[in-house]
Design a protein around this motif. Structure first.
Motif, PDB file in Angstrom:
ATOM      1  N   UNK A  59       0.815  -1.231   0.000  1.00 29.40           N
ATOM      2  CA  UNK A  59       0.000   0.000   0.000  1.00 29.40           C
ATOM      3  C   UNK A  59       0.845   1.276   0.000  1.00 29.40           C
ATOM      4  N   UNK A  60       1.982   1.159   0.655  1.00 28.79           N
ATOM      5  CA  UNK A  60       2.844   2.345   0.721  1.00 28.79           C
ATOM      6  C   UNK A  60       3.356   2.715  -0.676  1.00 28.79           C
ATOM      7  N   UNK A  80       0.496   3.971  -2.666  1.00 32.27           N
ATOM      8  CA  UNK A  80       0.170   5.346  -2.251  1.00 32.27           C
ATOM      9  C   UNK A  80       1.190   6.317  -2.811  1.00 32.27           C
ATOM     10  N   UNK A  86       0.441   9.366  -5.219  1.00 32.65           N
ATOM     11  CA  UNK A  86       0.873  10.720  -4.865  1.00 32.65           C
ATOM     12  C   UNK A  86       1.738  11.329  -5.958  1.00 32.65           C
TER      13      UNK A  86
END
Lengths: 183, 222
Positions: free
Chosen positions: B22-23, B26, B30
């Motif tokens: 998920x990081x 994300x 972003x």
């Protein structure tokens, strides 16, 4: 999918950083741009009518400028009708000469009044009294016709004609004339 | 059914887990948003830069036109003064009162029975709107008063053709004690004074224009 503690912390930190960056983006980058744009638009809106007014003024002056040569020519022609020097030096002899040419031997001219023309700068109005002690009515009529034609800057404002008692064929005429002359 | 043994299942699971991190996702998201924002900022920067250059251009134009406007204003004042002077002088020449035709008309109008003793004319009467003439004379004939009256009416009629609203009025008319010899005969005489008013052409129009201007002017505040 399950996030461990470190990942959750990283995500939270990333989220915070993102919010901070968005704040910076909108308020410190886009904000001043929008403000600058608004200021420039306002200045342009203020300047545009001034430019239009200036252009209109320039056009107006150019249209007046087009009429100027004809006016200047007319003015020069009128000025050319006025001899140089003090009017009291040249006007009475000129009148005397004129009436002699018309067959009137005796004509006396006196300056009665002199005023500056308020409406016509650079010009003045001088009033003269012309005394013709003995003149026939027909001769006087012809002389006045010639005088009014030859001297466009002269206007007879007052005219007195009185029969001479000793000789009914002759009259005593006094003319008050106003002349427009340069100052 | 054949039996498959996956000896790398752990490695595969780890690989799948890495892909679904998920990081990382994300961060990718972003990055995309950041790229979009940077692109938008670039577009806005370009727009504002165009507007600003237009503004500078307009400011420079105004500086140039402002100077021209000032010069044009000064020149206009100068030119207007020249035009006004020229027009006023021409107007003055053209609107003079001519006496020669007036005297010529008297020569035609005054009959044999009348002698004008004194003539006085003022072309500046009533604020230069009219020419006021005063005639003093002697009339004779069988009816001296009638001769004077004929002269008065003829004056009004004849001058009325040239000057609209010309008027001739008696200021005085009286019998004279003296007699006058006409054609060898003694005749009675009358002394008269006639006022002849000749409104100047254009004065009526100017007065009407002045009245219109006065009527259109806003009332004075008290």
């Amino acid at each position: 999918m399950k996030l461990n503690k470190t990942e959750t912390q990283r995500l939270a930190l990333g989220g915070l950083l993102g919010v901070g960056l968005l704040y910076v983006y909108f308020y410190m980058l886009l904000g001043p741009l929008a403000a600058t744009e608004k200021r420039v638009h306002a200045a342009m809106a203020e300047t545009a009518p001034k430019i239009a007014e200036a252009k209109a003024q320039v056009d107006k002056t150019q249209s007046i400028e087009a009429k100027a040569p004809a006016a200047q020519k007319t003015l020069n022609r009128i000025k050319a009708l006025i001899p140089d020097g003090a009017p009291v030096a040249w006007f009475p002899p000129r009148v005397q000469e004129f009436f002699k040419r018309q067959g009137i031997e005796k004509a006396t001219t006196r300056l009665s009044n002199e005023i500056a023309e308020k409406e016509i700068p650079g010009f003045r109005k001088i009033t003269w009294a012309i005394d013709l002690p003995q003149v026939g009515f027909l001769t006087l009529g012809h002389a006045l016709t010639e005088l009014e034609n030859e001297e466009p800057l002269l206007e007879i404002v007052n005219l007195q004609i009185e029969a001479v008692k000793e000789n009914p064929e002759l009259s005593h005429a006094i003319l008050t004339v106003a002349t427009t002359l340069r100052q | 059914m054949a039996l498959h043994i996956d000896l790398y299942h752990e490695l595969r699971a780890e690989n799948r887990a890495r892909k679904r991190d998920p990081l990382k996702l994300a961060m990718l998201g972003l990055l995309l948003v950041a790229l979009g924002l940077i692109g938008y900022y670039g577009v806005r920067l370009k727009q504002v830069s165009t507007v600003r250059s237009k503004g500078v251009e307009m400011e420079n134009e105004w500086k140039m036109m402002g100077e021209k406007q000032e010069k044009a204003k000064a020149r206009e004042i100068e030119l207007n003064a020249l035009l006004k002077t020229s027009d006023l002088l021409v107007d003055r020449i053209e609107k003079r009162f001519y006496w020669a035709p007036v005297l010529g008309q008297f020569l035609k109008t005054v009959p044999r029975e009348v002698q004008i003793v004194k003539f006085e004319g003022d072309a500046t009467a009533d604020g230069s709107k009219k020419c006021a003439i005063t005639l003093q004379g002697v009339s004779t004939g069988t009816e001296p008063r009638t001769a004077a009256e004929i002269l008065r009416t003829n004056l009004a009629g004849d001058f009325g053709q040239r000057f609209a609203k010309a008027t001739a009025t008696f200021k005085a008319l009286e019998d004279s004690n003296d007699t006058v010899v006409v054609d060898g005969h003694k005749r009675a005489a009358a002394l008269f004074t006639i006022n002849l008013d000749l409104p100047k052409p254009g004065a009526a129009a100017a007065a009407a224009a002045a009245a219109r201007t006065a009527a259109n002017a806003p009332p004075k505040k008290r």
